[in-house]
Design a protein around this motif. Structure first.
Motif, short mmCIF file in Angstrom:
data_model
loop_
_atom_site.label_atom_id
_atom_site.label_comp_id
_atom_site.label_asym_id
_atom_site.label_seq_id
_atom_site.Cartn_x
_atom_site.Cartn_y
_atom_site.Cartn_z
N THR A 143 1.07 -0.97 -0.06
CA THR A 143 0.01 -0.04 -0.16
C THR A 143 1.00 1.01 0.00
OG1 THR A 143 -1.75 1.27 1.31
CG2 THR A 143 -0.15 -0.14 2.45
N LEU A 144 0.38 2.18 -0.69
CA LEU A 144 1.14 3.49 -0.71
C LEU A 144 0.60 4.39 0.36
CD1 LEU A 144 3.77 4.30 -2.27
CD2 LEU A 144 2.30 5.31 -3.78
N GLN A 145 1.00 4.39 1.63
CA GLN A 145 0.23 5.12 2.66
C GLN A 145 0.53 6.29 2.92
OE1 GLN A 145 1.63 5.33 6.18
NE2 GLN A 145 3.61 5.10 5.30
N ALA A 146 1.36 7.06 2.28
CA ALA A 146 1.89 8.30 2.67
C ALA A 146 2.70 9.01 1.54
CB ALA A 146 2.67 8.54 4.03
N GLY A 147 2.96 10.32 1.66
CA GLY A 147 3.80 10.84 0.59
C GLY A 147 5.27 10.69 0.96
N ASN A 148 5.71 10.62 1.93
CA ASN A 148 7.05 10.44 2.54
C ASN A 148 7.40 10.02 3.89
OD1 ASN A 148 9.87 11.19 3.40
ND2 ASN A 148 9.84 12.72 1.70
N SER A 149 7.88 8.85 3.92
CA SER A 149 7.87 7.95 5.31
C SER A 149 9.47 7.54 5.71
CB SER A 149 7.02 6.82 5.03
OG SER A 149 6.98 5.88 6.29
N ILE A 150 9.51 7.04 7.00
CA ILE A 150 10.71 7.09 7.50
C ILE A 150 11.03 5.64 7.91
CG2 ILE A 150 10.37 8.15 9.44
CD1 ILE A 150 13.49 8.66 7.63
N GLY A 151 9.81 5.21 8.50
CA GLY A 151 10.08 3.66 9.12
C GLY A 151 8.69 3.24 9.70
N GLY A 152 8.77 2.17 10.59
CA GLY A 152 7.80 1.75 11.41
C GLY A 152 8.12 0.68 12.48
N ALA A 153 6.98 0.26 12.91
CA ALA A 153 7.25 -0.58 14.15
C ALA A 153 5.85 -1.57 13.80
CB ALA A 153 7.07 -0.05 15.26
N ILE A 154 6.09 -2.93 14.65
CA ILE A 154 4.84 -3.75 14.70
C ILE A 154 4.65 -3.99 16.16
CG2 ILE A 154 6.50 -5.70 14.74
CD1 ILE A 154 4.32 -7.03 12.91
N SER A 155 3.49 -4.09 16.79
CA SER A 155 2.87 -4.26 17.83
C SER A 155 3.37 -5.49 18.52
CB SER A 155 1.60 -4.23 17.88
OG SER A 155 0.93 -5.24 17.26
N GLN A 156 3.24 -5.40 20.05
CA GLN A 156 3.83 -6.75 20.83
C GLN A 156 3.21 -7.98 20.10
OE1 GLN A 156 2.42 -6.09 24.84
NE2 GLN A 156 4.33 -6.92 25.57
#
Lengths: 130, 379
Positions: B85-98
């Motif tokens: 998915t293209l979810q934003a215009g400019n992104s830097i990273g992310g995380a996943i929940s516990q």
């Protein structure tokens, strides 16, 4: 905090001054540069070095495709209305109070001006065919 | 066999797999750390000039966050894109929940955090960031998962830390910590999940939140660690993710200085510093915490140094090649993989002997991410 900030700005300014006083124009990292003339721009090998620096190192904050990141986009659309001289100065001296560092030790003023011209008219080569 | 009909995959686990980002061509390699081999590639991931990866808890899927806002779920076993998915215009990273059910993306433009269903990548919540001094929504940095279904992130422009309770991911609850310091540039959660640490770019200091006691607010540590020394120009932001917490001490990059700061995590006071070869970018502990490895910003980005955590001295300086961008330890740390962008290779070192044991070809490699991250808090 205010005092510390001022010290830092002074330090950056000083750094700039030192570079002006000793304008060896010897970029620390990018060697193999050819002769730069105002009319033709840097020699082809040096142009490639500058574009690689722009993509990889400026690109660390501005995006390898120059679409922005921690720093603003450097696309032609984003830059065409901005004055070229102040952009050249920003490259050489950085912008105190922001994350933009001075690049004076990596390029000469005419090389920075060449990069600015290329950025503003959108003629920096794409990194790949995409 | 019919064209396009894949042969059945041999059964195998993913515990010794990982990915290497090939930043310039929007592709990743799936690698096998036991065989020192590339198993295959997956492309079509968009702009990976800055990319990061988190893993599903079964270690099969890599969630790849690209610069262009692309979020791609890659199947390591079938080596194909499962969802994108293209979810934003400019992104830097992310995380996943516990619990592995929610993937969170941290975005620069439009600034904010988005929560997605980890299985389908359906949007669950959109959390706009606060507006910074420039009137724009803040760029979000330093997003990490924390225990009890939470995420933590920092707002670069607004100077805030946000604690996001995502136990109900469609209705996240936000706790804001304001005035934490100027320009937090990245953050980490300690391996025990208790503390969130945000490095500050705009001043010499670090912000700390005790996630056991968020009601106590954020505190400041390491104030003025530069002691008025002129800070050097910073040509690459340090990264805190991939932390170095070793033997009760945090090893942190000193922004704009050729130093690694050592902080006692019981008192959060500085107990020493190590002079290193340049401005640190990644400071990462070997999983057994006996060594800390450091790479550097331009112009020292051809070196990697090894710090002995007992003597707190640099014990080795390596030269893996031109433009070292990242390093990743194998799950138990007997080897480290190092990406060397301008030499188009990944070099593998034995961490005990410091001998090179393998070299893999890669196109301008940047991040290296092994599936062992799936089981670690803060990764």
């Amino acid at each position: 905090m205010c005092v510390r900030l001022r010290i830092r700005i002074a330090a950056v300014a000083l750094l700039g001054t030192a570079a002006v006083l000793a304008p060896a124009g010897a970029p620390a990292q990018l060697t193999g540069a050819g002769v730069t003339t105002a009319a033709a721009g840097p020699a082809p090998a040096r142009q490639r070095e500058l574009v690689a620096l722009l993509r990889q190192d400026c690109g660390a904050c501005h995006g390898m495709r120059l679409t922005g990141g921690l720093g603003p986009p450097l696309t032609a659309e984003a830059l065409y209305a901005k004055p070229a001289d102040s952009m050249t100065e920003t490259i050489l001296s950085g912008r105190p109070g922001t994350a933009m560092p001075p690049w004076r030790h990596f390029m000469t003023e005419s090389e920075a001006a060449w990069l600015v011209a290329r950025l503003r008219n959108g003629t920096i080569d794409a990194p790949d065919s995409r | 066999m019919l064209a396009g009909c894949a042969a059945p995959l041999p059964l195998r686990g993913t515990g010794d797999l990982g990915v290497v980002i090939e930043r310039a061509i929007g592709r990743l390699q799936v690698v096998d750390t036991s065989a020192h081999a590339t198993l295959g590639t997956v492309d079509g991931l968009g702009d990976l000039s800055h990319a990061s990866v988190v893993y599903s808890r079964d270690g099969r899927y890599a969630y790849v966050f690209g610069r262009d806002g692309g979020l791609t779920k890659v199947d390591l076993l079938e080596r194909r894109i499962d969802r994108r998915t293209l979810q934003a215009g400019n992104s830097i990273g992310g995380a996943i929940s516990q619990d592995g059910r929610v993937v969170a993306a941290q975005n620069y433009a439009p600034g904010g955090v988005k929560l997605f269903d980890a299985r389908t990548l359906a949007l669950l919540a959109d959390i706009p960031s606060a507006v910074g001094p420039d009137g724009q929504r803040s760029k979000v940095v330093g997003l990490a998962d924390a225990p009890e279904g939470r995420f933590v992130a920092s707002l670069f422009d607004a100077g805030e830390i946000w604690l996001i309770d995502a136990r109900n991911p469609r209705m996240p609850r936000i706790t804001r910590f304001r005035g934490i310091g100027r320009q937090p540039y990245d953050g980490l959660v300690t391996p025990d999940g208790r503390y969130y640490v945000a490095g500050l770019f705009g001043e010499d200091g670090v912000a700390l939140v005790d996630l056991w006691h968020p009601e106590r607010g954020a505190t400041r540590i390491l104030d003025g660690y530069g002691k008025g020394e002129a800070r050097l120009p910073v040509y690459k932001m340090p990264h805190l993710r991939g932390w170095a917490i070793a033997d009760g001490y945090a090893f942190l990059p000193a922004v704009g200085h050729h130093e690694v700061l050592i902080v006692d995590t019981r008192t959060w006071r500085e107990v020493g510093r190590v002079a290193v070869a340049g401005q640190p970018v990644f400071v990462i502990a070997r999983p057994d915490a006996r060594q800390v490895w450091v790479n550097f910003a331009l112009p020292d980005n051809g070196k990697v140094q090894v710090i002995d955590t007992e003597t707190r001295r640099v014990t080795a300086t390596l030269a893996p090649g031109r433009a070292v961008l990242h390093l990743e330890f194998t799950p138990r740390g007997e080897e480290v993989w190092i990406s060397v962008r301008d030499d188009n290779r990944v070099v593998v070192y034995d961490t005990a002997t410091l001998a090179r044991v393998a070299t893999l070809a890669a196109n301008a490699p940047s991040g290296i991410f092994f599936t062992s991250r799936a089981t670690r808090i803060g990764f």
